[in-house]
Motif scaffolding. Structure first.
Motif, short mmCIF file in Angstrom:
data_model
loop_
_atom_site.label_atom_id
_atom_site.label_comp_id
_atom_site.label_asym_id
_atom_site.label_seq_id
_atom_site.Cartn_x
_atom_site.Cartn_y
_atom_site.Cartn_z
N MET A 273 0.85 -1.19 0.00
CA MET A 273 0.00 0.00 0.00
C MET A 273 0.89 1.25 0.00
N ASN A 274 1.49 1.53 -1.17
CA ASN A 274 2.50 2.59 -1.26
C ASN A 274 1.94 3.98 -1.03
N LYS A 275 0.69 4.20 -1.43
CA LYS A 275 0.08 5.53 -1.23
C LYS A 275 -0.10 5.79 0.27
N PHE A 276 -0.60 4.78 1.00
CA PHE A 276 -0.73 4.88 2.46
C PHE A 276 0.64 5.10 3.08
N LYS A 277 1.60 4.27 2.66
CA LYS A 277 2.95 4.33 3.23
C LYS A 277 3.54 5.73 3.07
N ALA A 278 3.43 6.28 1.85
CA ALA A 278 4.04 7.58 1.57
C ALA A 278 3.42 8.68 2.43
N GLU A 279 2.07 8.67 2.58
CA GLU A 279 1.43 9.72 3.38
C GLU A 279 1.75 9.55 4.86
N LEU A 280 1.77 8.30 5.34
CA LEU A 280 2.12 8.05 6.75
C LEU A 280 3.55 8.53 7.03
N GLN A 281 4.47 8.25 6.11
CA GLN A 281 5.86 8.66 6.30
C GLN A 281 5.99 10.18 6.32
N ASP A 282 5.35 10.87 5.38
CA ASP A 282 5.50 12.33 5.33
C ASP A 282 4.84 13.01 6.53
N LEU A 283 3.65 12.51 6.93
CA LEU A 283 3.00 13.09 8.12
C LEU A 283 3.81 12.81 9.38
N GLY A 284 4.38 11.58 9.46
CA GLY A 284 5.23 11.22 10.60
C GLY A 284 6.47 12.09 10.65
N PHE A 285 7.10 12.30 9.49
CA PHE A 285 8.31 13.13 9.40
C PHE A 285 8.01 14.57 9.82
N ARG A 286 6.87 15.08 9.36
CA ARG A 286 6.50 16.47 9.68
C ARG A 286 6.30 16.65 11.19
N SER A 287 5.74 15.65 11.86
CA SER A 287 5.49 15.77 13.30
C SER A 287 6.73 15.48 14.13
N LEU A 288 7.58 14.56 13.66
CA LEU A 288 8.75 14.17 14.44
C LEU A 288 9.89 15.18 14.28
N HIS A 289 10.09 15.67 13.06
CA HIS A 289 11.17 16.64 12.80
C HIS A 289 10.61 17.83 12.02
N PRO A 290 9.81 18.69 12.67
CA PRO A 290 9.12 19.77 11.93
C PRO A 290 10.08 20.71 11.21
N ASP A 291 11.24 21.04 11.83
CA ASP A 291 12.17 21.97 11.19
C ASP A 291 12.81 21.37 9.95
N ARG A 292 13.23 20.10 10.06
CA ARG A 292 13.84 19.44 8.90
C ARG A 292 12.82 19.32 7.76
N TYR A 293 11.58 18.98 8.14
CA TYR A 293 10.52 18.84 7.14
C TYR A 293 10.31 20.17 6.41
N ARG A 294 10.27 21.28 7.18
CA ARG A 294 10.01 22.60 6.59
C ARG A 294 11.14 22.99 5.63
N VAL A 295 12.40 22.79 6.07
CA VAL A 295 13.54 23.18 5.23
C VAL A 295 13.56 22.39 3.93
N ILE A 296 13.38 21.06 4.04
CA ILE A 296 13.43 20.22 2.83
C ILE A 296 12.26 20.53 1.91
N SER A 297 11.05 20.73 2.47
CA SER A 297 9.87 21.07 1.65
C SER A 297 10.10 22.36 0.88
N GLU A 298 10.66 23.37 1.56
CA GLU A 298 10.91 24.65 0.89
C GLU A 298 11.93 24.48 -0.23
N ARG A 299 12.97 23.67 0.02
CA ARG A 299 14.00 23.47 -1.01
C ARG A 299 13.44 22.69 -2.20
N ILE A 300 12.52 21.74 -1.93
CA ILE A 300 11.88 21.00 -3.04
C ILE A 300 11.07 21.97 -3.90
#
Length: 719
Positions: free
Chosen positions: A189-216
């Motif tokens: 279930m790759n669609k589920f996996k991808a959303e769970l990973q990104d939401l988990g990343f955003r909550s666990l490391h909000p600063d890293r998530y923000r920096v990488i998202s902006e650079r993307i």
């Protein structure tokens, strides 16, 4: 019914917007089933009345949202109804009997299964509550819809995690990344996996998530024109070859960028300098034709092509992967698949749902998931320890697969670093148990050989061959590990019973009696007091150091009558060991005892007897617990190889290490390890770990080493 509302037709005009949205998503179901879903909403809303979420919304909005996620996947009515009611058993007065009466046994089982999962709390994968995790996986094995509901529940909780406090957000996010996202991936279930990973990343490391998202976002702004040109070129090339296709540009997610930066030590620029596209065509044959078309447009990069259509991944994923050298010198990653394969890649086991029906074949992800879950159920039946079971499952949850061929042309998927022995156990447990070597691409190789994708593997067996404890050091699959441990435990039990019998006999002999002189009634009474079912369990317990033989002997004599025996001097013969009792005996790393040495045994709880040389510096400490000391000696006929260490002082000059190693090999000894202890310009001290047969063999090795002319001293270590 005690906690449900009277059953009356639902008036659509009074339904809240979130229920109307669910009704629309479930429109693929027959009308009668949609009515059951709406009835489940009524029952759930009544049961949860007065309850609110942390955000202040009515609690029923959460189970309705979970049901909506599952309806988007096209799941059956029972699953959607169970999703609506999944929190009722835990949080409301609604009973299982109520659910069974209204919606049937299947829905009640699903709700009950999810309720048990909801009680679990994981701090991380390593510290997961092993027994609870085991129950979750077995609930999956009984009915895979349980975990689908749990994954949808987790996905909605992650989408609404903002209402929780920071510590709870971090705990739930870590649990999601380390437990639930890998399970979604294993189920395809790759669609589920991808959303769970990104939401988990955003909550666990909000600063890293923000920096990488902006650079993307910034990088995409500069690349859109290039991506558009490549997309149009691919589409035009396919159209010219009369291949109807849909070409879509793929954008990497923040989590996948972060993971690759961390695991592959790549920079952001390296990862973003890759253009990704997905090509969806109408048939498997068209996939290969499309591959030819894109290869004629841009040159393929050597050794970067993978065919997951002919050899699907373990979770059922199918696609062609190729990397091309683009018009601007940057790599282009292209995935080519059919619409059916695309659906399975996105939704895995939930694609084109066909649960337990004979109406049509299940898709490859469903079939493979059921195979995996069936293997899990089989594995847990032979694995008494929950922690050991979880260790085996983790290997399956985090695989990088290699794909191998049997001589009959069948394909087996194994985790990365799998050995020929893992392959043997994947074929059949009996093949693994009797394996002696392997032919890999017709070349004879040892069982510890690591395998690579595409190899043809044939296992050579012998009826006399049996599993070896050393096998556990190099197998990587849960199936192989479970089968080897099961065999060794059986052997260990037999050895332990025999050795425990000898130890108890010796202890009773010191008291002037023997086991045959103890009345059956006294023996049965002792076993009952000790909560043991059979004499064999008592004997094994003694050998493994869980009970002291002297104490058991005194207790048995006392139960026989005539009061507790007084301690008599130990005049019995020493227990002889052959060294083959490896399930019961282990050898001290502090002194490395060899056949021919004077030895003493020390009973260590759970490990059995640890053998030490009499001159070992630790023996003085052991003598302070005389009840744990066991008088043992080597048997006359001892087989096998034993570890020994040599401290060798040499003249420091080129080639000296090779000279010493050659002398050791000439004495028929196998070197396990070499390390420099001290070293300067003139001299060096080396520590060699090797295998020898006995004390005499070691003496022969030392003689040969001293004769080399480059050695100033050679001594057994420790002395």
């Amino acid at each position: 019914m005690t906690a449900t509302t009277p059953s009356v037709p639902v008036d659509p005009s009074v339904l809240p917007p979130y229920v109307l949205a669910l009704k629309e998503r479930a429109a693929y179901l027959p009308e009668a089933q949609v009515a059951r879903v709406l009835r489940a909403y009524e029952v759930g809303a009544h049961a949860h009345r007065g309850q609110e979420r942390k955000s202040g919304e009515p609690y029923i909005t959460h189970p309705i949202a979970v049901a909506g996620i599952l309806a988007e996947l096209g799941l059956d009515a029972e699953t959607i109804i169970a999703a609506i009611l999944h929190d009722t058993l835990e949080d409301t007065e609604l009973s299982r009997a109520d659910i069974t009466a209204e919606f049937g046994e299947v829905v009640a089982d699903l709700v009950d299964g999810v309720t048990k999962l909801d009680k679990m709390r994981f701090s991380n994968r390593q510290e997961a509550d092993a027994e609870s995790f085991r129950k979750m996986l077995l609930a999956m094995a009984r009915d895979i819809r349980v975990i689908l509901i749990k994954l949808a529940d987790r996905l909605h909780n992650m989408r609404t995690l903002g209402a929780k406090d920071a510590p709870a957000r971090r705990r739930i996010a870590r649990e999601t990344l380390e437990i639930y996202a890998p399970i979604a991936q294993r189920l395809g279930m790759n669609k589920f996996k991808a959303e769970l990973q990104d939401l988990g990343f955003r909550s666990l490391h909000p600063d890293r998530y923000r920096v990488i998202s902006e650079r993307i976002r910034a990088a995409l702004g500069n690349r859109r024109e290039v991506m558009s040109k490549i997309e149009h070129a691919l589409a035009a090339r396919l159209a010219a070859d009369h291949l109807p296709a849909r070409v879509v540009g793929r954008i990497k997610s923040p989590w996948s960028i972060y993971s690759k930066m961390r695991n592959e030590h790549k920079s952001f620029a390296q990862l973003m300098d890759v253009y990704g596209f997905r090509v969806v065509v109408d048939s498997a044959m068209s996939c290969y034709m499309a591959l030819g078309a894109v290869h004629s447009l841009y040159k393929p990069v050597d050794r970067r092509f993978k065919d997951f259509i002919a050899i699907p991944k373990a979770n059922g994923y199918q696609s062609l992967h190729t990397v091309l050298l683009g018009p601007f010198g940057a790599p282009i990653e292209v995935q080519i698949r059919t619409a059916e394969m695309d659906s399975v890649a996105e939704r895995g086991v939930a694609a084109h749902w066909a649960y337990k029906t004979d109406s049509g074949p299940a898709n490859s992800a469903q079939a493979r998931a059921r195979e995996w879950l069936s293997a899990l159920a089989d594995s847990q039946a032979h694995t008494p320890s929950s922690a050991e079971f979880i260790e085996n499952v983790k290997i399956d949850l985090f695989p990088d697969e290699v794909y191998l061929f049997t001589p009959r042309g069948d394909i087996l998927a194994l985790p990365r670093n799998a050995t020929a022995l893992d392959f043997a156990y994947a074929v059949h447990t009996d093949v693994g148990d009797h394996a002696v070597a392997a032919r890999v691409d017709k070349k004879l190789l040892p069982l510890r050989t690591r395998l690579e994708s595409g190899q043809l593997v044939e296992i050579i067996t012998a009826p006399s061959a049996v599993p070896n404890p050393a096998w556990l050091e190099f197998v990587v699959t849960g199936k192989a590990r479970t089968a080897i441990r099961q065999y060794l435990k059986h052997l260990q039990h037999e050895d332990a019973v025999d050795f425990g019998h000898r130890m108890l006999d010796r202890a009773l002999d010191a008291l002037g009696t023997n086991i045959d002189a103890i009345p059956t009634k006294a023996l049965d009474r002792f076993l009952e007091e000790a909560k043991l079912r059979r004499l064999e369990e008592l004997l094994a317990d003694i050998a493994l150091g869980n009970r002291m033989p002297d104490q058991v002997a005194h207790h048995l004599v006392a139960l026989r009558g005539g009061g507790r025996a007084t301690t008599a001097p130990h005049v019995s013969e020493k227990i002889r060991i052959t060294g083959a009792e490896r399930g019961v005996l282990s050898f001290g790393n502090c002194c490395h005892p060899l056949p021919g040495d004077e030895i003493v045994g020390y009973l260590s709880s759970g490990k059995g007897i640890v053998v030490h040389r009499v001159e070992c510096p630790n023996v003085a400490e052991f003598r302070k617990s005389p009840e744990r000391c066991v008088a043992i000696e080597w048997d006359r006929d001892v087989q096998g190889d034993y570890r020994a260490e040599l401290r060798i002082e040499v003249i420091n000059r080129p080639g000296v290490l090779a000279t010493v190693a050659a002398a050791i090999a000439a004495a028929d000894s196998n070197i396990e390890n070499v390390e420099y202890v001290e070293r300067d310009a003139a001299a060096a001290t080396l520590l060699f770990a090797m295998e020898v047969k006995n004390r005499k063999h070691l003496a022969d090795v030392i003689r040969r080493v001293r004769r080399t002319g480059v050695v100033s001293g050679a001594y057994r270590y420790p002395l």
